[in-house]
Design a protein around this motif. Structure first.
Motif, PDB file in Angstrom:
ATOM      1  N   ASP A  50       0.379  -1.296  -0.336  1.00 41.64           N
ATOM      2  CA  ASP A  50       0.263  -0.244   0.140  1.00 41.64           C
ATOM      3  C   ASP A  50       0.863   1.223  -0.020  1.00 41.64           C
ATOM      4  O   ASP A  50       1.958   1.134   0.444  1.00 41.64           O
ATOM      5  CB  ASP A  50      -1.156   0.088   1.286  1.00 41.64           C
ATOM      6  CG  ASP A  50      -1.715  -1.069   1.713  1.00 41.64           C
ATOM      7  OD1 ASP A  50      -2.838  -1.105   1.137  1.00 41.64           O
ATOM      8  OD2 ASP A  50      -0.895  -2.209   2.015  1.00 41.64           O
ATOM      9  N   LEU A  51       0.573   2.387  -0.376  1.00 40.62           N
ATOM     10  CA  LEU A  51       1.121   3.918  -0.438  1.00 40.62           C
ATOM     11  C   LEU A  51      -0.367   4.635   0.189  1.00 40.62           C
ATOM     12  O   LEU A  51      -1.416   4.457  -0.320  1.00 40.62           O
ATOM     13  CB  LEU A  51       1.151   4.155  -1.879  1.00 40.62           C
ATOM     14  CG  LEU A  51       1.622   5.660  -2.090  1.00 40.62           C
ATOM     15  CD1 LEU A  51       3.065   5.821  -1.595  1.00 40.62           C
ATOM     16  CD2 LEU A  51       1.957   5.690  -3.728  1.00 40.62           C
ATOM     17  N   HIS A  52       0.039   4.563   1.699  1.00 45.53           N
ATOM     18  CA  HIS A  52      -0.488   5.922   2.072  1.00 45.53           C
ATOM     19  C   HIS A  52       0.108   7.951   1.447  1.00 45.53           C
ATOM     20  O   HIS A  52       0.840   7.483   1.900  1.00 45.53           O
ATOM     21  CB  HIS A  52      -0.699   6.091   3.454  1.00 45.53           C
ATOM     22  CG  HIS A  52      -0.900   4.143   4.453  1.00 45.53           C
ATOM     23  ND1 HIS A  52      -2.397   4.386   4.967  1.00 45.53           N
ATOM     24  CD2 HIS A  52      -0.903   3.074   4.286  1.00 45.53           C
ATOM     25  CE1 HIS A  52      -2.389   3.250   4.784  1.00 45.53           C
ATOM     26  NE2 HIS A  52      -1.447   2.827   4.557  1.00 45.53           N
ATOM     27  N   GLY A  89      -8.303  -6.981   3.729  1.00 48.20           N
ATOM     28  CA  GLY A  89      -5.921  -7.456   3.291  1.00 48.20           C
ATOM     29  C   GLY A  89      -6.259  -8.778   4.104  1.00 48.20           C
ATOM     30  O   GLY A  89      -4.745  -9.275   4.309  1.00 48.20           O
ATOM     31  N   SER A  90      -7.189 -10.083   3.703  1.00 48.11           N
ATOM     32  CA  SER A  90      -6.675 -11.691   4.356  1.00 48.11           C
ATOM     33  C   SER A  90      -6.062 -11.961   2.694  1.00 48.11           C
ATOM     34  O   SER A  90      -5.805 -13.272   3.408  1.00 48.11           O
ATOM     35  CB  SER A  90      -7.388 -11.203   4.712  1.00 48.11           C
ATOM     36  OG  SER A  90      -8.677 -12.290   5.167  1.00 48.11           O
ATOM     37  N   GLY A  91      -6.134 -11.146   1.948  1.00 51.33           N
ATOM     38  CA  GLY A  91      -5.679 -12.500   0.763  1.00 51.33           C
ATOM     39  C   GLY A  91      -6.886 -12.952   0.273  1.00 51.33           C
ATOM     40  O   GLY A  91      -6.922 -13.530  -0.338  1.00 51.33           O
ATOM     41  N   THR A 113     -17.650 -13.285  -1.158  1.00 52.12           N
ATOM     42  CA  THR A 113     -16.711 -13.380  -0.359  1.00 52.12           C
ATOM     43  C   THR A 113     -17.872 -12.355   1.160  1.00 52.12           C
ATOM     44  O   THR A 113     -18.525 -11.870   1.262  1.00 52.12           O
ATOM     45  CB  THR A 113     -15.934 -12.216  -0.665  1.00 52.12           C
ATOM     46  OG1 THR A 113     -16.507 -11.354  -0.501  1.00 52.12           O
ATOM     47  CG2 THR A 113     -14.448 -12.958  -1.594  1.00 52.12           C
ATOM     48  N   LEU A 114     -17.629 -12.995   2.458  1.00 51.89           N
ATOM     49  CA  LEU A 114     -17.429 -12.172   3.327  1.00 51.89           C
ATOM     50  C   LEU A 114     -16.504 -11.552   4.280  1.00 51.89           C
ATOM     51  O   LEU A 114     -15.563 -11.919   4.621  1.00 51.89           O
ATOM     52  CB  LEU A 114     -18.964 -12.840   4.454  1.00 51.89           C
ATOM     53  CG  LEU A 114     -20.485 -12.977   3.566  1.00 51.89           C
ATOM     54  CD1 LEU A 114     -20.353 -14.449   3.785  1.00 51.89           C
ATOM     55  CD2 LEU A 114     -21.263 -12.610   5.399  1.00 51.89           C
ATOM     56  N   HIS A 115     -16.778 -10.525   5.497  1.00 48.45           N
ATOM     57  CA  HIS A 115     -15.763 -10.149   6.106  1.00 48.45           C
ATOM     58  C   HIS A 115     -15.853 -11.125   7.658  1.00 48.45           C
ATOM     59  O   HIS A 115     -16.082 -10.306   8.764  1.00 48.45           O
ATOM     60  CB  HIS A 115     -15.860  -9.083   6.750  1.00 48.45           C
ATOM     61  CG  HIS A 115     -14.981  -7.912   5.382  1.00 48.45           C
ATOM     62  ND1 HIS A 115     -13.602  -7.914   4.765  1.00 48.45           N
ATOM     63  CD2 HIS A 115     -16.271  -7.569   4.171  1.00 48.45           C
ATOM     64  CE1 HIS A 115     -14.133  -6.929   3.951  1.00 48.45           C
ATOM     65  NE2 HIS A 115     -15.073  -7.051   3.651  1.00 48.45           N
ATOM     66  N   VAL A 127      -6.322 -16.029   7.315  1.00 43.84           N
ATOM     67  CA  VAL A 127      -5.728 -14.800   7.716  1.00 43.84           C
ATOM     68  C   VAL A 127      -4.683 -14.517   7.726  1.00 43.84           C
ATOM     69  O   VAL A 127      -3.502 -15.910   6.995  1.00 43.84           O
ATOM     70  CB  VAL A 127      -5.891 -14.592   9.413  1.00 43.84           C
ATOM     71  CG1 VAL A 127      -7.522 -14.663   9.996  1.00 43.84           C
ATOM     72  CG2 VAL A 127      -5.392 -15.364   9.511  1.00 43.84           C
ATOM     73  N   LEU A 128      -4.454 -13.650   7.183  1.00 39.16           N
ATOM     74  CA  LEU A 128      -2.871 -13.103   6.319  1.00 39.16           C
ATOM     75  C   LEU A 128      -1.772 -12.815   7.082  1.00 39.16           C
ATOM     76  O   LEU A 128      -2.419 -11.641   8.778  1.00 39.16           O
ATOM     77  CB  LEU A 128      -2.416 -12.295   5.154  1.00 39.16           C
ATOM     78  CG  LEU A 128      -2.620 -12.565   4.003  1.00 39.16           C
ATOM     79  CD1 LEU A 128      -2.280 -11.357   2.819  1.00 39.16           C
ATOM     80  CD2 LEU A 128      -1.361 -13.764   3.779  1.00 39.16           C
TER      81      LEU A 128
END
Length: 372
Positions: free
Chosen positions: A20-22, A136-138, A230-232, A270-271
């Motif tokens: 990522d770039l913030h 962000g878990s892939g 997909t679900l979170h 999870v990553l």
């Protein structure tokens, strides 16, 4: 005052393989590498820099949305080098941008460590295949790998609904039509409703956010399509509860019955940051819906699913904590990371201490009276 060019920043992101770039006012541009944040040695950004950077990449339509809604998301290709998913938003009256790099390369099952049984399950002619996990878990990468596998080896019509499109799929043995929510179609529910008239074999629903989308996805899975969603959520049992809870109480029995027949499996991931090499590794929980598990879903006994996963190893099932423990035992991840990401944290902590391991964060270690 030198101006900061977006190209130079993106080149750095690609070269260092940052995720990522913030960009935000009052701070240097910052990248995320292997999970940690790192400032780039350039000037601290001011309000004008942010406006210039935003305008250099944001499409007209999204600038409009930013004005009206205070935020906007879109995907864009940075030449051949990479694709980015961009979120632009306002904070303290200024702009902020977060750009997530989306790898171009589609990975294989082996490269991302997906359970092999997935290959058999995605050959099924119909049913619901859920991939879940925190942001962000892939999940997107796992789904892209499975879609690519179908695309290579089966002659199917695949329709994806994504927000935004991340991995681009070329047509191989299959036809792949990718619809971007907000660009090609207004929302997921509408995309799903239309998809059923487009002669699909496989449908990918980027996010099952609301009742209407969940209902449509389950219906599509029942009527002879392979549906990926997909679900979170973290963990298989929680995922089933979350789907059922989206419905009014009067419909919950009905949806349990539908899920018990339509659901093929839940892959929850999870990553984690690796400690043995650079990069990250995924840990998976995997539930395959057997007749016994279908009964548990139908009878509202999801609390017994975890013990069924434990006894279902021969079907390729595994609990998240067991996979985390095996990664920790092989020296791939740190104890703290394992406990953080685990479902039953107290158990994992005790196991580490019993095995003579150390936990270097007092707040994780103190409950069992362990020394730091």
């Amino acid at each position: 005052m030198s101006t900061i060019q977006i190209d130079r920043l993106l080149d750095t992101v690609v070269k260092l393989d940052a995720s990522d770039l913030h960009l935000t006012v009052g701070r240097q541009p910052t990248i995320r590498i292997s999970g940690g944040l790192r400032n780039l040695q350039t000037k601290v950004l001011d309000s004008d820099d942010m406006v210039t950077l935003m305008k250099s990449i944001t499409p007209e339509r999204n600038q409009q949305e930013l004005q009206e809604e205070g935020g906007t998301d879109f995907g864009f290709a940075y030449g051949e080098a990479a694709r980015f998913r961009v979120s632009v938003f306002r904070q303290k009256g200024d702009l902020a941008l977060v750009l997530r790099q989306i790898p171009n390369r589609l990975l294989t099952f082996e490269q991302i460590g997906l359970p092999d049984i997935c290959k058999d399950l995605i050959r099924r002619p119909r049913g619901l295949f859920l991939v879940t996990g925190p942001t962000g878990s892939g999940k997107t990468t796992s789904l892209a790998t499975m879609i690519d596998y179908i695309n290579q080896y089966m002659d199917h019509h695949i329709i994806t609904m994504e927000d935004p499109i991340e991995y681009y799929h070329n047509h191989k043995k299959s036809i792949v039509n990718q619809r971007e929510v907000g660009n090609d179609v207004p929302n997921f529910a509408e995309a799903l409703r239309r998809a059923l008239r487009q002669d699909p074999d496989v449908i990918l629903v980027g996010e099952m956010r609301d009742l209407e989308t969940i209902e449509a996805a389950v219906r599509a899975a029942e009527t002879g399509h392979l549906v990926f969603g997909t679900l979170h959520t973290t963990g298989a049992a929680k995922t089933i509860d979350r789907l059922v809870d989206a419905f009014p109480v009067s419909q919950q029995n009905q949806i349990r019955v539908q899920l018990s027949t339509a659901l093929i499996c839940v892959l929850s991931q999870v990553l984690m940051k690796r400690v043995d090499t650079k990069g990250r590794v995924a840990a998976y929980e995997f539930l395959v819906v057997t007749p016994a598990i279908a009964n548990l879903i139908r009878d509202n006994k999801s609390f017994r699913i975890d013990s069924s996963i434990q006894t279902g190893k021969k079907y390729g099932m595994q609990l998240l904590d067991d996979h985390l423990w095996s990664l920790y035992s092989r020296g791939m991840i740190a104890a703290e990371e394992m406990i953080d990401k685990g479902k039953n944290q107290a158990d994992l902590r005790d196991k580490v201490l019993q095995a003579g391991g150390t936990i270097n964060r007092p707040e994780l270690a103190d409950e069992g009276g362990a020394e730091e």
